[in-house]
Write a protein that holds these residues in place. Sequence first.
Motif, PDB file in Angstrom:
ATOM      1  N   VAL A 128       0.860  -1.173   0.000  1.00  0.00           N
ATOM      2  CA  VAL A 128       0.000   0.000   0.000  1.00  0.00           C
ATOM      3  C   VAL A 128       0.902   1.229   0.000  1.00  0.00           C
ATOM      4  CG1 VAL A 128      -1.765   1.264   1.275  1.00  0.00           C
ATOM      5  CG2 VAL A 128      -1.771  -1.223   1.298  1.00  0.00           C
ATOM      6  N   TYR A 129       0.666   2.128  -0.923  1.00  0.00           N
ATOM      7  CA  TYR A 129       1.422   3.366  -0.977  1.00  0.00           C
ATOM      8  C   TYR A 129       0.662   4.444  -0.222  1.00  0.00           C
ATOM      9  CZ  TYR A 129       4.339   1.119  -4.409  1.00  0.00           C
ATOM     10  OH  TYR A 129       5.199   0.261  -5.034  1.00  0.00           O
ATOM     11  N   VAL A 130       1.371   5.146   0.651  1.00  0.00           N
ATOM     12  CA  VAL A 130       0.759   6.211   1.444  1.00  0.00           C
ATOM     13  C   VAL A 130       1.573   7.479   1.264  1.00  0.00           C
ATOM     14  CG1 VAL A 130      -0.207   4.615   3.160  1.00  0.00           C
ATOM     15  CG2 VAL A 130       2.060   5.581   3.518  1.00  0.00           C
ATOM     16  N   SER A 131       0.949   8.606   1.576  1.00  0.00           N
ATOM     17  CA  SER A 131       1.669   9.875   1.508  1.00  0.00           C
ATOM     18  C   SER A 131       2.611   9.989   2.699  1.00  0.00           C
ATOM     19  CB  SER A 131       0.671  11.041   1.528  1.00  0.00           C
ATOM     20  OG  SER A 131       0.045  11.113   2.800  1.00  0.00           O
ATOM     21  N   ALA A 132       3.525  10.920   2.637  1.00  0.00           N
ATOM     22  CA  ALA A 132       4.450  11.155   3.751  1.00  0.00           C
ATOM     23  C   ALA A 132       3.667  11.528   5.010  1.00  0.00           C
ATOM     24  CB  ALA A 132       5.448  12.254   3.386  1.00  0.00           C
ATOM     25  N   GLU A 133       2.616  12.313   4.850  1.00  0.00           N
ATOM     26  CA  GLU A 133       1.804  12.728   5.994  1.00  0.00           C
ATOM     27  C   GLU A 133       1.080  11.535   6.617  1.00  0.00           C
ATOM     28  OE1 GLU A 133      -1.834  15.805   7.093  1.00  0.00           O
ATOM     29  OE2 GLU A 133      -1.044  15.750   5.053  1.00  0.00           O
ATOM     30  N   GLU A 134       0.542  10.643   5.781  1.00  0.00           N
ATOM     31  CA  GLU A 134      -0.134   9.452   6.303  1.00  0.00           C
ATOM     32  C   GLU A 134       0.847   8.538   7.036  1.00  0.00           C
ATOM     33  OE1 GLU A 134      -3.712   8.917   3.033  1.00  0.00           O
ATOM     34  OE2 GLU A 134      -1.672   8.270   2.515  1.00  0.00           O
ATOM     35  N   LEU A 135       2.053   8.423   6.498  1.00  0.00           N
ATOM     36  CA  LEU A 135       3.069   7.605   7.151  1.00  0.00           C
ATOM     37  C   LEU A 135       3.471   8.201   8.495  1.00  0.00           C
ATOM     38  CD1 LEU A 135       4.844   5.101   6.988  1.00  0.00           C
ATOM     39  CD2 LEU A 135       6.541   6.494   5.788  1.00  0.00           C
ATOM     40  N   ASP A 163       1.541  10.081  10.374  1.00  0.00           N
ATOM     41  CA  ASP A 163       0.394   9.860  11.259  1.00  0.00           C
ATOM     42  C   ASP A 163       0.397   8.432  11.804  1.00  0.00           C
ATOM     43  OD1 ASP A 163      -0.464  12.458  10.828  1.00  0.00           O
ATOM     44  OD2 ASP A 163      -2.029  11.887   9.384  1.00  0.00           O
ATOM     45  N   LEU A 164       0.713   7.475  10.952  1.00  0.00           N
ATOM     46  CA  LEU A 164       0.774   6.087  11.377  1.00  0.00           C
ATOM     47  C   LEU A 164       1.881   5.880  12.404  1.00  0.00           C
ATOM     48  CD1 LEU A 164      -0.163   3.161  11.099  1.00  0.00           C
ATOM     49  CD2 LEU A 164       1.317   2.971   9.083  1.00  0.00           C
ATOM     50  N   GLU A 165       3.032   6.451  12.161  1.00  0.00           N
ATOM     51  CA  GLU A 165       4.148   6.338  13.099  1.00  0.00           C
ATOM     52  C   GLU A 165       3.816   7.041  14.412  1.00  0.00           C
ATOM     53  OE1 GLU A 165       7.787   5.044  14.543  1.00  0.00           O
ATOM     54  OE2 GLU A 165       6.594   4.389  12.841  1.00  0.00           O
ATOM     55  N   HIS A 166       3.151   8.191  14.343  1.00  0.00           N
ATOM     56  CA  HIS A 166       2.736   8.906  15.553  1.00  0.00           C
ATOM     57  C   HIS A 166       1.765   8.040  16.369  1.00  0.00           C
ATOM     58  CE1 HIS A 166       1.652  12.147  18.240  1.00  0.00           C
ATOM     59  NE2 HIS A 166       0.376  11.897  17.976  1.00  0.00           N
ATOM     60  N   ALA A 167       0.822   7.396  15.702  1.00  0.00           N
ATOM     61  CA  ALA A 167      -0.126   6.513  16.394  1.00  0.00           C
ATOM     62  C   ALA A 167       0.610   5.361  17.070  1.00  0.00           C
ATOM     63  CB  ALA A 167      -1.165   5.975  15.405  1.00  0.00           C
ATOM     64  N   ARG A 168       1.603   4.807  16.395  1.00  0.00           N
ATOM     65  CA  ARG A 168       2.391   3.716  16.982  1.00  0.00           C
ATOM     66  C   ARG A 168       3.113   4.179  18.243  1.00  0.00           C
ATOM     67  NH1 ARG A 168       7.309   1.638  17.377  1.00  0.00           N
ATOM     68  NH2 ARG A 168       8.281   3.408  16.361  1.00  0.00           N
ATOM     69  N   LEU A 169       3.680   5.381  18.187  1.00  0.00           N
ATOM     70  CA  LEU A 169       4.397   5.920  19.345  1.00  0.00           C
ATOM     71  C   LEU A 169       3.451   6.252  20.493  1.00  0.00           C
ATOM     72  CD1 LEU A 169       7.026   8.120  17.489  1.00  0.00           C
ATOM     73  CD2 LEU A 169       7.402   5.920  18.644  1.00  0.00           C
ATOM     74  N   VAL A 170       2.258   6.748  20.179  1.00  0.00           N
ATOM     75  CA  VAL A 170       1.254   7.029  21.217  1.00  0.00           C
ATOM     76  C   VAL A 170       0.827   5.717  21.878  1.00  0.00           C
ATOM     77  CG1 VAL A 170      -1.138   7.778  21.585  1.00  0.00           C
ATOM     78  CG2 VAL A 170       0.427   9.196  20.253  1.00  0.00           C
ATOM     79  N   LEU A 171       0.604   4.681  21.075  1.00  0.00           N
ATOM     80  CA  LEU A 171       0.229   3.384  21.628  1.00  0.00           C
ATOM     81  C   LEU A 171       1.307   2.865  22.583  1.00  0.00           C
ATOM     82  CD1 LEU A 171      -1.303   1.695  18.471  1.00  0.00           C
ATOM     83  CD2 LEU A 171      -2.521   2.246  20.588  1.00  0.00           C
ATOM     84  N   ARG A 172       2.561   3.068  22.215  1.00  0.00           N
ATOM     85  CA  ARG A 172       3.656   2.602  23.066  1.00  0.00           C
ATOM     86  C   ARG A 172       3.819   3.479  24.298  1.00  0.00           C
ATOM     87  NH1 ARG A 172       9.573   2.496  20.752  1.00  0.00           N
ATOM     88  NH2 ARG A 172       9.485   4.648  21.399  1.00  0.00           N
TER      89      ARG A 172
END
Length: 151
Positions: free
Chosen positions: A93-100, A102-111
């Motif tokens: 799946v190709y995502v924009s830099a902003e979506e990536l 956001d995904l990384e930010h969500a991962r860090l918040v979860l951790r």
Amino acid sequence: MALSPSLARNGNGSGGAPSGAAQEPPKANEGGAGTGRTADVPAARPEPQTAPAGRAEDPAEAARRAAATTTVRGRGRARRPSGRERHDEKITVYVSAEELMDLEHARLVLRGEHGLAVDRGRVVREAISVVLADLEQRGEASILVRRLRGR
């Protein structure tokens, strides 16, 4: 000794043969004696152990289980399983830099805030599961239908 096609290709068993294909151990009459090929044949992989149900155990699975029960260096206690699962299917799946981001930010918040150490793939799989369950349950009123229609 007769080599399977994957061992003959690169000597480590990782070439071309399907991952689920069973490999037969060499028969007693297929030894290298008299063939003159014993010097160029790679060392045989260890025999798979027999699982309790009488099936041959996958060497990779045995290594994973052994790693999960070994002690952590310097701690003296067994590691907790990470909950990571092996998946057989893959999509890209190709995502924009902003979506990536956001995904990384969500991962860090979860951790950081919730104590959940998960990878981005796990976050994506859970998000897909939630959205598809919502579609199944709510149909036309689901968040997926509304977003795809631009409402």
